[in-house]
Write an enzyme that holds these catalytic residues in place. Sequence first.
Site, PDB file in Angstrom:
ATOM      1  CG  ASP A 184      -0.222   0.030   2.527  1.00 42.20           C
ATOM      2  OD1 ASP A 184       1.023  -0.112   2.530  1.00 42.20           O
ATOM      3  OD2 ASP A 184      -0.896   0.183   3.560  1.00 42.20           O
ATOM      4  N   GLY A 185       2.173   1.130  -0.086  1.00 40.80           N
ATOM      5  CA  GLY A 185       3.055   2.285  -0.144  1.00 40.80           C
ATOM      6  C   GLY A 185       3.685   2.679   1.168  1.00 40.80           C
ATOM      7  CD  GLU A 186       1.271   1.305   6.179  1.00 46.89           C
ATOM      8  OE1 GLU A 186       1.990   0.497   6.791  1.00 46.89           O
ATOM      9  OE2 GLU A 186       0.073   1.509   6.466  1.00 46.89           O
ATOM     10  NE  ARG A 234      11.107  25.090  -3.134  1.00 47.93           N
ATOM     11  CZ  ARG A 234      10.864  24.458  -4.272  1.00 47.93           C
ATOM     12  NH1 ARG A 234      10.871  25.123  -5.414  1.00 47.93           N
ATOM     13  NH2 ARG A 234      10.625  23.163  -4.283  1.00 47.93           N
ATOM     14  CD  GLN A 235       5.394  24.773   1.873  1.00 42.47           C
ATOM     15  OE1 GLN A 235       4.506  24.768   2.719  1.00 42.47           O
ATOM     16  NE2 GLN A 235       5.502  23.820   0.949  1.00 42.47           N
ATOM     17  CG  ASP A 242      16.364  35.877  -6.379  1.00 43.35           C
ATOM     18  OD1 ASP A 242      17.108  36.070  -5.403  1.00 43.35           O
ATOM     19  OD2 ASP A 242      15.948  34.756  -6.695  1.00 43.35           O
ATOM     20  CE  LYS A 276      13.240  35.808  -9.087  1.00 44.01           C
ATOM     21  NZ  LYS A 276      13.656  34.420  -9.310  1.00 44.01           N
ATOM     22  CB  ALA A 317      14.854  25.829 -15.226  1.00 45.93           C
TER      23      ALA A 317
END
Length: 320
Positions: A41-43, A100-101, A176, A199, A231
């Site tokens: 099941d992906g566990e 990034r958060q 930036d 930017k 990118a």
Amino acid sequence: MIRHGKEIKIFTGSSNPALAQGISDSLGIPLGNAVCTSFADGECSVSVYEPVRGADVFLIQSTCGPVNDNLMELLVMIDAMRRASAGRITAVMPYFGYARQDRKAKSRDPISAKLVANLLTEAGADRVLTMDLHASQIQGFFDIPVDHMLGGVIFAKHYLERFGVNNENLIVASPDVGSVARARSFAMKLGTGLAIVDKRRERANQSEVMNLIGNVEGKDVIILDDMVDTAGSLCGAAKALKDIGGANRVFACASHGVLSGPALERIDSSALEELLLLDTIPYPKDKPRVERIKYLTVADMFAGAIQRIYDDESLAELFG
């Protein structure tokens, strides 16, 4: 090698086994016997086939894509080592996902970087070793020690060998305003000037180049960034440097090649001569190779950091 009587053991998750093997080879220590698999099941399932009681354990795992699977795998590995009575557990995260958060940009936003820091600590990590966090202040989200490596040292050595120091035909560009401090430090290492691409970001993963600060006309330009995701920003900056600034050639380097979505197609058709990445994240397995993307390894730097952590020595000389 062993100075304080504790055994050192290195294990890897499934996110970047090639880098883990490189670190292992550089240290001269074999990777530990552990297997990371999944249930139907992906566990996530982790099995450790050697004792770690009292050992100084280093778990190498980038939380790159699939981000949630690799993060969960790391947490389960940490829990397995803690329950097996490891002496100290260091999470070696060449790439730290969710970085990034790092703040509330608008109302009701999560601060996911802090959540991940809490998860790692609660799982049982005693220390974190990582490279080029998207925001350096994320180190303060942890209540455990964080060793923050700088990939710019590796890039500086490469470009100094290639272009020499104080090359008047070379200039460093920040993609930036937020990356100016990183780019300025990098430019000082090369002995070059600094330009800034100003930017405006309209929405996530989209940006519009507004202005170019600095003279790049007729010069070779090196753009330095911490990561390349889709990118769009990088390729837009390269185009501006060529079309608006009149740059001769544009090179780029970034510590983390996330390379999601249309990134490879954009890079392949961009104004970039070359994109240099570190192998904190492996090249996408299911994508064709883009010839202008090259890699440098961080294996030796991480091996040196692991050795110094194990020997209770300073990591400062790695950044000299």
